[in-house]
Design a protein around this motif. Structure first.
Motif, PDB file in Angstrom:
ATOM      1  N   VAL A  94       0.837  -1.203   0.000  1.00  0.00           N
ATOM      2  CA  VAL A  94       0.000   0.000   0.000  1.00  0.00           C
ATOM      3  C   VAL A  94       0.873   1.255   0.000  1.00  0.00           C
ATOM      4  N   SER A  95       1.904   1.273   0.847  1.00  0.00           N
ATOM      5  CA  SER A  95       2.750   2.470   0.885  1.00  0.00           C
ATOM      6  C   SER A  95       3.463   2.667  -0.438  1.00  0.00           C
ATOM      7  N   VAL A  96       3.991   1.585  -1.008  1.00  0.00           N
ATOM      8  CA  VAL A  96       4.731   1.732  -2.264  1.00  0.00           C
ATOM      9  C   VAL A  96       3.824   2.297  -3.346  1.00  0.00           C
ATOM     10  N   VAL A  97       2.597   1.763  -3.434  1.00  0.00           N
ATOM     11  CA  VAL A  97       1.699   2.232  -4.495  1.00  0.00           C
ATOM     12  C   VAL A  97       1.399   3.717  -4.317  1.00  0.00           C
ATOM     13  N   ILE A  98       1.059   4.112  -3.090  1.00  0.00           N
ATOM     14  CA  ILE A  98       0.681   5.519  -2.877  1.00  0.00           C
ATOM     15  C   ILE A  98       1.856   6.455  -3.169  1.00  0.00           C
ATOM     16  N   ILE A  99       3.026   6.131  -2.620  1.00  0.00           N
ATOM     17  CA  ILE A  99       4.166   7.045  -2.828  1.00  0.00           C
ATOM     18  C   ILE A  99       4.601   7.051  -4.293  1.00  0.00           C
ATOM     19  N   SER A 100       4.673   5.880  -4.914  1.00  0.00           N
ATOM     20  CA  SER A 100       5.092   5.832  -6.326  1.00  0.00           C
ATOM     21  C   SER A 100       4.180   6.672  -7.189  1.00  0.00           C
ATOM     22  N   LEU A 101       2.874   6.549  -6.948  1.00  0.00           N
ATOM     23  CA  LEU A 101       1.932   7.266  -7.801  1.00  0.00           C
ATOM     24  C   LEU A 101       2.034   8.772  -7.584  1.00  0.00           C
ATOM     25  N   THR A 102       2.225   9.190  -6.321  1.00  0.00           N
ATOM     26  CA  THR A 102       2.343  10.623  -6.065  1.00  0.00           C
ATOM     27  C   THR A 102       3.552  11.192  -6.803  1.00  0.00           C
ATOM     28  N   LEU A 103       4.708  10.570  -6.595  1.00  0.00           N
ATOM     29  CA  LEU A 103       5.914  11.066  -7.263  1.00  0.00           C
ATOM     30  C   LEU A 103       5.782  10.915  -8.774  1.00  0.00           C
ATOM     31  N   GLY A 104       5.222   9.768  -9.192  1.00  0.00           N
ATOM     32  CA  GLY A 104       5.147   9.465 -10.616  1.00  0.00           C
ATOM     33  C   GLY A 104       4.231  10.403 -11.384  1.00  0.00           C
ATOM     34  N   THR A 105       3.074  10.774 -10.796  1.00  0.00           N
ATOM     35  CA  THR A 105       2.178  11.665 -11.542  1.00  0.00           C
ATOM     36  C   THR A 105       2.829  13.030 -11.728  1.00  0.00           C
ATOM     37  N   LEU A 106       3.463  13.553 -10.678  1.00  0.00           N
ATOM     38  CA  LEU A 106       4.128  14.859 -10.822  1.00  0.00           C
ATOM     39  C   LEU A 106       5.192  14.786 -11.918  1.00  0.00           C
ATOM     40  N   GLY A 107       6.071  13.770 -11.811  1.00  0.00           N
ATOM     41  CA  GLY A 107       7.169  13.634 -12.768  1.00  0.00           C
ATOM     42  C   GLY A 107       6.666  13.339 -14.172  1.00  0.00           C
ATOM     43  N   GLY A 108       5.719  12.407 -14.267  1.00  0.00           N
ATOM     44  CA  GLY A 108       5.203  12.013 -15.581  1.00  0.00           C
ATOM     45  C   GLY A 108       4.520  13.186 -16.276  1.00  0.00           C
ATOM     46  N   TYR A 109       3.795  13.988 -15.505  1.00  0.00           N
ATOM     47  CA  TYR A 109       3.124  15.160 -16.069  1.00  0.00           C
ATOM     48  C   TYR A 109       4.159  16.140 -16.627  1.00  0.00           C
ATOM     49  N   LEU A 111       7.218  15.505 -17.592  1.00  0.00           N
ATOM     50  CA  LEU A 111       7.888  14.938 -18.768  1.00  0.00           C
ATOM     51  C   LEU A 111       6.994  15.045 -20.001  1.00  0.00           C
ATOM     52  N   ALA A 112       5.684  14.852 -19.808  1.00  0.00           N
ATOM     53  CA  ALA A 112       4.782  14.870 -20.954  1.00  0.00           C
ATOM     54  C   ALA A 112       4.582  16.275 -21.492  1.00  0.00           C
ATOM     55  N   ARG A 113       4.678  17.289 -20.629  1.00  0.00           N
ATOM     56  CA  ARG A 113       4.385  18.651 -21.067  1.00  0.00           C
ATOM     57  C   ARG A 113       5.631  19.460 -21.408  1.00  0.00           C
ATOM     58  N   ASN A 165      10.748   1.275  -8.702  1.00  0.00           N
ATOM     59  CA  ASN A 165       9.567   1.315  -9.577  1.00  0.00           C
ATOM     60  C   ASN A 165       9.447   2.618 -10.346  1.00  0.00           C
ATOM     61  N   GLN A 166      10.182   3.642  -9.915  1.00  0.00           N
ATOM     62  CA  GLN A 166       9.987   4.972 -10.485  1.00  0.00           C
ATOM     63  C   GLN A 166      10.187   5.029 -12.013  1.00  0.00           C
ATOM     64  N   PRO A 167      11.257   4.436 -12.576  1.00  0.00           N
ATOM     65  CA  PRO A 167      11.426   4.529 -14.028  1.00  0.00           C
ATOM     66  C   PRO A 167      10.205   4.020 -14.777  1.00  0.00           C
ATOM     67  N   PHE A 168       9.692   2.873 -14.364  1.00  0.00           N
ATOM     68  CA  PHE A 168       8.538   2.285 -15.017  1.00  0.00           C
ATOM     69  C   PHE A 168       7.313   3.187 -14.863  1.00  0.00           C
ATOM     70  N   THR A 169       7.072   3.656 -13.627  1.00  0.00           N
ATOM     71  CA  THR A 169       5.915   4.520 -13.354  1.00  0.00           C
ATOM     72  C   THR A 169       5.985   5.790 -14.199  1.00  0.00           C
ATOM     73  N   LEU A 170       7.179   6.373 -14.269  1.00  0.00           N
ATOM     74  CA  LEU A 170       7.336   7.605 -15.048  1.00  0.00           C
ATOM     75  C   LEU A 170       6.981   7.366 -16.509  1.00  0.00           C
ATOM     76  N   TRP A 171       7.502   6.280 -17.077  1.00  0.00           N
ATOM     77  CA  TRP A 171       7.236   5.986 -18.488  1.00  0.00           C
ATOM     78  C   TRP A 171       5.745   5.826 -18.739  1.00  0.00           C
ATOM     79  N   HIS A 174       3.761   9.084 -18.099  1.00  0.00           N
ATOM     80  CA  HIS A 174       4.144  10.011 -19.173  1.00  0.00           C
ATOM     81  C   HIS A 174       3.294   9.745 -20.410  1.00  0.00           C
ATOM     82  N   SER A 175       3.153   8.441 -20.769  1.00  0.00           N
ATOM     83  CA  SER A 175       2.386   8.172 -21.988  1.00  0.00           C
ATOM     84  C   SER A 175       0.884   8.410 -21.771  1.00  0.00           C
ATOM     85  N   PHE A 176       0.399   8.268 -20.537  1.00  0.00           N
ATOM     86  CA  PHE A 176      -1.006   8.573 -20.280  1.00  0.00           C
ATOM     87  C   PHE A 176      -1.253  10.079 -20.364  1.00  0.00           C
ATOM     88  N   PHE A 177      -0.326  10.865 -19.817  1.00  0.00           N
ATOM     89  CA  PHE A 177      -0.513  12.322 -19.840  1.00  0.00           C
ATOM     90  C   PHE A 177      -0.420  12.869 -21.257  1.00  0.00           C
TER      91      PHE A 177
END
Lengths: 293, 343
Positions: A94-109, A111-113, A165-171, A174-177
């Motif tokens: 649970v902790s990994v999912v929540i933290i990964s997604l928080t960091l990942g959405t900021l970073g992925g957004y 990267l996409a923009r 997990n961050q590299p995968f989450t970012l990729w 990024h493609s969703f954004f």
């Protein structure tokens, strides 16, 4: 396209059906077999005399008086305290999912923009990081973690797993954004929002399908991990997968393989439910990276 | 997006990656140049009923103190890389000179732990990856022709081998191929050989590990190809049909080229993942006949008496070099694509 179906020759049809049938049996039968066998005694699950014993439970009937027994489950969950491992796994996942997604959405957004060259370099770097075998990274952590007394604790493992997990989450994010139209947040910024406000009020409400899909994969990565959890956690904080691995060493000699079988079935059950409910998201997630990639 | 804003958005993610992916690579390289301290010896006079003797003893306190002062150990240069457990320069040189023929040399080299692991890792990677592509493609073609109603359940079952924890999936197969398990005993019956055991023979163990690898990864290729099949342009397909292309020709000249980019993607992911193969070896207890690079590092780290950080570090650096060699063609290709896009 129905005319194509008509023109297929019966021989080809047979071959196709045969192939699909063989695959389904290969993919599904091992799980069905192990689930059924987990309610038997070891003499039936590994039957020297006759493999049909595993189905009918001949030895189980002799030893316990019924065709099914929960002894394996009792042994694993109560005697070997598998429930502790389950709790630890839940905490970590649970902790990994929540933290990964928080960091990942900021970073992925970002990267996409960005559209700048360095965003591309960062994505390439993430790809290289994604390729690093986890065990090589772990061998880099162990010594410093021992020195600074960070080894063995759940938070350490959580943050390490988030990073891995961050590299995968970012990729993936990024493609969703990239799929969310730029005009959406840009028009909000024309109206006077800062970049973060635009992200918070315009992008966050529409990003959930992508986040859910990415979350599923973060969940799977954390849940299925063996390398990090087996090397970075102390005995008391062990999660399910290393616990099952340690069953192999101790119980095989004591004739308690059924404990391991029961634990394996218990650990697989949540994944079953997950696929049952999120099949569509898993399939779309697997293909999202590919179609963009 | 402004550079400043970009920086703040990416910062948290970047920090974790630098701290826990980039720095460990540096730390691994540093560790590989060091080796564990030797125990400090002191000479003590040991007096018993038959007089006094000078003896060498391990000074536990001093050793602990030394370890605490310099936890990395003593500097060893490239010594760990060249020793018998890694590149084994001396042993390879000797084998080259003493062996009569290339086959003999190879068999001598494969007795050395690092080369043995490298051989298995490379074989595994380059056998499993193409097989996964082929099987995934065949299953995708097959499932694509099924009636709609049974497609869903078929995909559900197909996902299982991939989604289930690798260690657990491998264990489930391992129990079935046990000499007393259902597949193991069926094979004994088919070949009429009661002593047939898949675990005893190194060749059979290698094959079993690769069968597991294909079983585990084929669903991934299947799903990606299956999604690709849904997007095959129907006008191209119809045009090919009007031109009289047979089913085989349509698959070969329309479907396959359309799926080519997906093939590159699957191969890339599969190469990365298969190169780090570890779990099946642990589940199958196969270390006697098959070890992988990841497995040697794991073994150095979880040793019961002590951990060999220097040795694990050296193998890790060599593994990272291997990954780099695997990735270079992909990176160059992506680089070119990107530059073309910009121009």
């Amino acid at each position: 396209m129905s005319d194509i179906v008509h023109r297929r020759s019966p021989v080809l049809n047979m071959v196709i059906w045969g192939l699909v049938l063989v695959w389904i049996v290969a993919a599904g039968f091992p799980f069905l077999w192990t689930l059924w066998g987990s309610f038997k005694v070891q003499g039936d699950f590994f039957s020297k005399a006759d493999w049909t014993n595993a189905i009918t439970g001949a030895r189980t009937q002799i030893e316990t008086g019924a065709a099914f027994t929960g002894k394996g489950y009792y042994g694993a969950w109560v005697t070997q305290e598998f429930w502790r491992a389950v709790l630890n796994t839940m905490l970590i996942v649970v902790s990994v999912v929540i933290i990964s997604l928080t960091l990942g959405t900021l970073g992925g957004y970002a990267l996409a923009r960005s559209g700048k060259k360095y965003a591309f370099y960062l994505l390439m770097l993430a790809l290289v990081f994604r390729a690093m075998p986890h065990i090589t990274l772990v061998s880099g952590y162990l010594l410093p973690f021992f020195e600074w007394n960070l080894w063995g604790h759940l938070p350490t493992t959580i943050i390490v797993m988030v990073a891995i997990n961050q590299p995968f989450t970012l990729w993936m994010l990024h493609s969703f954004f990239l799929n969310i139209p730029k005009d959406l947040d840009e028009s909000a910024m024309v109206d006077g929002c800062t970049r973060f406000q635009a992200f918070r009020h315009v992008i966050v409400p529409v990003m959930w399908p992508g986040v859910v899909t990415t979350g599923l994969f973060s969940f799977l990565l954390a849940y299925n991990d063996f390398t990090v959890t087996a090397t970075l956690l102390s005995q008391a904080n062990q999660t399910m997968v290393p616990k099952i691995a340690s069953f192999l060493g101790t119980t095989q000699t004591e004739g308690n393989v059924m404990f391991a079988v029961a634990a394996v079935v218990s650990a697989t059950a949540p994944l079953f439910v997950l696929i049952l409910f999120f099949q569509r998201q898993i399939v779309s997630g697997l293909t999202a990276g590919a179609v963009k990639g | 997006m402004k550079n400043r804003t970009f920086f703040w958005f990416i910062l948290p993610s970047l920090i974790t990656m630098v701290l826990f992916i980039a720095l460990p690579i540096v730390s691994v390289a540093l560790q590989s140049l060091h080796i564990e301290h030797e125990a400090v010896m002191v000479e003590v006079e040991n007096c018993g009923p038959f007089g006094c003797k000078q003896e060498l003893q391990v000074d536990v306190e001093e050793t602990a103190k030394l370890k605490k002062e310099r936890p990395l150990g003593q500097f060893n240069g490239l010594g760990t890389y060249t020793n018998r457990n890694h590149l084994a320069v001396a042993e390879i040189g000797e084998a080259w000179q003493s062996s009569n023929g290339f086959a003999d040399f190879i068999s001598k080299a494969l007795n050395l732990p690092f080369y043995r692991a490298l051989a298995f890792t490379l074989t595994y990677t380059f056998v499993v990856t193409p097989l996964v592509l082929i099987f995934g493609f065949m299953i995708a073609l097959g499932v694509n022709t099924l009636p709609k109603r049974i497609k869903g359940p078929t995909i559900f079952i197909s996902l299982l081998p991939m989604i289930v924890t690798p260690l657990i999936g491998a264990l489930i197969l391992f129990w079935m191929i046990d000499a007393n398990g259902v597949i193991g005993s069926t094979l004994q019956w088919i070949f009429d050989d009661p002593d047939l055991s898949l675990k005893a023979s190194p060749t059979l163990t290698w094959i079993m590990l690769m069968v597991y690898g294909v079983w585990h990864s084929a669903p991934f290729a299947f799903i990606v190809f299956y999604a690709g099949l849904q997007t095959v342009p129907s006008d191209t397909m119809e045009a090919a049909m009007i031109d009289g292309a047979s089913r085989w020709e349509r698959t070969r000249y329309v479907v396959l080229p359309h799926l080519m980019p997906l093939t590159v993607f699957i191969s890339l992911i599969q190469l990365m993942d298969n190169f780090r193969v570890l779990e099946p070896i642990i589940s199958f207890s196969a270390q006697a006949s098959a070890t992988s690079l990841s497995w040697i590092i794991y073994n150095d780290l979880v040793g019961t008496e002590s951990q060999f950080f220097g040795s694990a570090g050296a193998t890790s650096v060599l593994t990272i070099l291997g990954v780099a060699i695997l990735l270079i063609p992909v990176l160059i290709r992506t680089w070119r694509d990107f530059n073309q896009k910009v121009v």
